[in-house]
Design a protein around this motif. Structure first.
Motif, PDB file in Angstrom:
ATOM      1  N   ASP A  17       0.819  -1.221   0.000  1.00  0.00           N
ATOM      2  CA  ASP A  17       0.000   0.000   0.000  1.00  0.00           C
ATOM      3  C   ASP A  17       0.854   1.272   0.000  1.00  0.00           C
ATOM      4  O   ASP A  17       0.343   2.374   0.202  1.00  0.00           O
ATOM      5  CB  ASP A  17      -0.983   0.011   1.178  1.00  0.00           C
ATOM      6  N   ARG A  69       2.524  -1.030  -8.308  1.00  0.00           N
ATOM      7  CA  ARG A  69       2.158   0.138  -7.505  1.00  0.00           C
ATOM      8  C   ARG A  69       3.214   1.236  -7.628  1.00  0.00           C
ATOM      9  O   ARG A  69       2.888   2.414  -7.778  1.00  0.00           O
ATOM     10  CB  ARG A  69       1.995  -0.259  -6.038  1.00  0.00           C
ATOM     11  N   GLU A  82      -6.997   1.863  -5.377  1.00  0.00           N
ATOM     12  CA  GLU A  82      -7.123   0.678  -4.541  1.00  0.00           C
ATOM     13  C   GLU A  82      -8.215  -0.256  -5.062  1.00  0.00           C
ATOM     14  O   GLU A  82      -8.085  -1.474  -5.030  1.00  0.00           O
ATOM     15  CB  GLU A  82      -7.408   1.081  -3.094  1.00  0.00           C
ATOM     16  N   THR A 120      -8.543   6.217  -3.751  1.00  0.00           N
ATOM     17  CA  THR A 120      -9.530   5.152  -3.574  1.00  0.00           C
ATOM     18  C   THR A 120      -9.741   4.397  -4.872  1.00  0.00           C
ATOM     19  O   THR A 120      -9.841   3.160  -4.886  1.00  0.00           O
ATOM     20  CB  THR A 120     -10.863   5.734  -3.083  1.00  0.00           C
TER      21      THR A 120
END
Length: 223
Positions: free
Chosen positions: A28, A165, A135, A132
């Motif tokens: 993340d 990512r 994700e 968001t």
């Protein structure tokens, strides 16, 4: 069970928890590429001994998520242009295979999860909440990988996801187009999974992963 065995088991479980935590933080982007991972510092922060931290970092290094440099320590893996390219090639092959395996075999639960994810992507696009949206984009593709039923595919996805990512391969904040259109591409992916043409599913997922959806499909047969 001997005391030594019990201590070993406790250490093993603790190492697993630290492994999962660090892996999640890398995925993340809480831990950025190139960031140093100091065993003693992490151990103090989490109030554990250094041994389970060391074990966890060794596992992550084995998977390529962490690099160990002699006399310098451990670092979150960074990626060269060639490594990024290779990760995208691997992603294209992985998603193509997942699309083929899932096509015609999508459970109602997985279909509902994917449908709900796309709805949330549209909501995030409306709000211009790109973090968001990103994700949710990852969640959609991870769900398809899991729906394949092959336990090795999620493990392979976990290995390449950090590089995706780091390079904004999904949910690129610099994308100049309509984010609702990006969400709609996922409707197309969901629809092809609910059909019974495995070749079409494999091809569409490969083109989506390779970023060639807007280019002519040279594999399409003339009608």
């Amino acid at each position: 069970m001997t005391e030594m065995t019990t201590r070993g088991l406790a250490r093993g479980l603790l190492s697993d928890q630290i492994y999962d935590l660090v892996k999640s933080m890398i995925k993340d982007s809480t831990l950025a590429p190139g960031q140093q991972l100091v065993e003693s510092q992490l151990a103090r922060e989490w109030k554990v001994s250094q041994a389970p931290v060391r074990d966890a970092l060794k596992r992550l290094a084995h998977e390529g998520l962490v690099t160990h440099e002699r006399n310098r320590g451990n670092f979150v893996a960074e990626y060269t242009e060639d490594e990024v390219h290779q990760a995208r090639v691997a992603r294209t092959a992985l998603e193509s295979l997942a699309g083929r395996l899932v096509c015609g075999n999508l459970s109602e639960e997985m279909r509902s999860r994917l449908d709900n994810t796309i709805e949330k992507m549209h909501a995030a696009a409306t709000e211009r909440n790109l973090s968001t949206f990103r994700e949710l984009d990852f969640a959609f593709h991870r769900t398809v990988i899991e729906a394949s039923g092959n336990p090795y595919l999620p493990r392979m996805w976990d290995i390449i996801e950090p590089s995706l990512r780091a390079t904004h391969a999904l949910g690129d904040p610099e994308y100049p187009g309509d984010w609702h259109e990006v969400a709609d591409w996922h409707w197309s992916l969901l629809q092809v999974l609910q059909a019974d043409d495995e070749d079409a599913a494999a091809n569409l997922f490969a083109r989506h992963a390779a970023g060639t959806l807007l280019e002519p499909d040279e594999t399409a047969q003339p009608r």
